[in-house]
Motif scaffolding. Structure first.
Motif, PDB file in Angstrom:
ATOM      1  N   ASP A 138      27.147 -14.416   5.317  1.00 23.23           N
ATOM      2  CA  ASP A 138      26.723 -13.364   4.614  1.00 23.23           C
ATOM      3  C   ASP A 138      26.151 -12.315   5.880  1.00 23.23           C
ATOM      4  N   THR A 139      26.136 -12.753   6.937  1.00 26.14           N
ATOM      5  CA  THR A 139      25.751 -11.830   8.047  1.00 26.14           C
ATOM      6  C   THR A 139      26.685 -12.225   9.092  1.00 26.14           C
TER       7      THR A 139
ATOM      8  N   THR B 168      22.212 -17.656   9.130  1.00 29.87           N
ATOM      9  CA  THR B 168      23.255 -17.225   8.069  1.00 29.87           C
ATOM     10  C   THR B 168      23.595 -18.188   7.093  1.00 29.87           C
TER      11      THR B 168
END
Ligand SMILES: C=C(O[C@@H]1C=C(C(=O)O)C=C[C@H]1O)C(=O)O
Ligand SMILES: [Mg+2]
Length: 428
Positions: free
Chosen positions: A199-200, A155
């Protein structure tokens, strides 16, 4: 039928055979031992598959046993009540999981299900109480799911806020030094909180799996009372381990860099073992712990100063052993020792007051203590090097002990280095 279906079925059979109307024993436990189908099965992967709370994963430092607690039979928010409960069932060797937040709030559970994995052998304990409704326990068993494979974390984190900029941190260290100079206290541990967004979605179980690989010789823990707030980490610090009246603890304080450059690490170790400020920082923790233990110990042994290397930092450490008086239980030990001067300060009241009034956030589980307790033995870590996941927000916490001789810039570098170690868990 796979092994998980079989286990569920066996637990259900025990439940059906259990006489809920018999009140002779208020707590009953059923145990199963088995070997999972796949040698790579892991209790952490099993916990990843579960959607019931509270959840607790625990592997003590120097122990090969990994433990998971799932669900609750009883919940205690007073340490004395948790202790009284254990004392009321002397024959059953019940284990409670949980701990105290930094600020001292108690949260202990008697778990519904307890899983212990030692090599390929898993032992499951199902606990029932006289207050349980059969249908509720059936629903709990029905909700158990097979494991989910652990995956590599990948990530990109974006720093959203930090509670202190470098200048603000140095100003706060300056304030603490002024108080030390004026004699209000000799040590205070200040802390930083950094909030990131990823972001994830980051899976907390994968993070703990990553921590086991990245940070050797630590306590590994995951603590989730609800799915929204998952607290986890890899802490090098023992609060204490107790086997009946024998207690071992340690003063872990004083920090230098450790890296994959052996020469630099060695040179930093030599420096650390002789550095007056770091030795003083460590000695104050020894003084604090020993003064507290002296109130309920028959004798104390303090080992000499050594260093402990971790992946990003190394620390000064002195091991301490105590022989407790027979009436000193975990309630005595926990309330006396936590928070030690390794995360609070000395004298603790003045230092904790400085933290409560000057620190701009509540630490809660960071620098709290988590572990497992029973009448015969117990073990608790100091929950540092930790992370709190709250949906897509990731908070990481670091602290540094401020004593006479602390240099504000160096204390900033120390917390930044500790943060970099935690950020290793999030490879891009
Ligand atoms: C407070 C933390 O660590 C504590 C502070 C240390 C120090 O200042 O040298 C070293 C180890 C711990 O006792 C943390 O890592 O958050
Ligand atoms: Mg330090």
């Amino acid at each position: 039928m796979d092994c998980w279906q079989q286990i569920k079925q066996q637990l259900r059979q025990r439940l059906n055979a259990h006489d809920f109307s018999a009140q002779n024993s208020a707590i009953s436990q059923y145990q199963l031992e088995f070997t999972p189908d796949s040698a790579s099965d892991d209790v952490l992967a099993w916990l990843k598959g579960q959607c019931c709370y509270p959840q607790f994963f625990w592997q003590a430092r120097e122990s090969a046993t990994q433990c998971v607690a799932l669900g609750q039979v009883n919940y205690f928010t007073e340490l004395a009540a948790a202790q009284a409960f254990l004392t009321a069932y002397p024959m059953q060797q019940l284990q409670l999981v949980g701990g105290l937040t930094f600020e001292g709030e108690a949260h202990f559970y008697l778990p519904r299900l307890w899983l212990e994995q030692r090599a390929q052998t898993w032992r499951i304990t199902l606990t029932l109480s006289a207050d349980d409704q059969q249908s509720a326990v059936e629903a709990f068993l029905q909700g158990l799911s097979p494991p989910l494979p652990l995956k590599q974390v990948q990530t990109t984190l974006r720093l959203e806020t930090q509670n202190y900029s470098e200048n603000e941190w140095q100003a706060l260290v300056g304030e603490a030094l002024a108080q030390i100079e004026q004699g209000h206290f000799t040590k205070v541990v200040l802390a930083q909180k950094k909030t990131y967004r990823s972001d994830t979605a980051v899976n907390p179980y994968d993070l703990v799996a990553q921590a086991r690989v990245q940070h050797a010789d630590c306590y590994y823990f995951l603590w989730a009372q609800t799915p929204e707030q998952v607290f986890l980490g890899a802490s090098p610090e023992r609060l204490y381990q107790r086997d009946r009246q024998r207690l071992i603890t340690e003063a872990l304080a004083g920090t230098a860099v450790s890296s994959d450059d052996p020469q630099q690490t060695e040179q930093q170790q030599q420096w650390l073992l002789q550095d007056r400020k770091n030795i003083h920082e460590n000695r104050l923790v020894v003084e604090d712990i020993c003064a507290k233990l002296a109130n309920f110990s028959q004798h104390l042994d303090i080992e000499s100063l050594t260093s402990r290397k971790l992946s990003y930092v190394q620390h000064l450490v002195r091991k301490i052993a105590a022989k407790l008086y027979p009436d000193a239980d975990d309630s005595t030990c926990l309330s006396a020792i936590h928070p030690s001067a390794a995360v609070g300060g000395l004298p603790d009241r003045a230092a904790l007051n400085f933290i409560a009034t000057r620190q701009n956030f509540r630490r809660e589980w960071y620098a709290g203590t988590l572990g497992v307790m029973s009448l015969a033995n117990s073990e608790f870590c100091v929950a540092i090097r930790s992370t709190l996941l709250n949906q897509d927000k990731i908070m990481i916490f670091t602290g540094a002990g401020i004593v006479a001789g602390s240099v504000p810039l160096l204390e900033w570098q120390e917390i930044e280095r500790k943060a970099a170690g935690i950020l290793l868990l999030f490879p891009a």
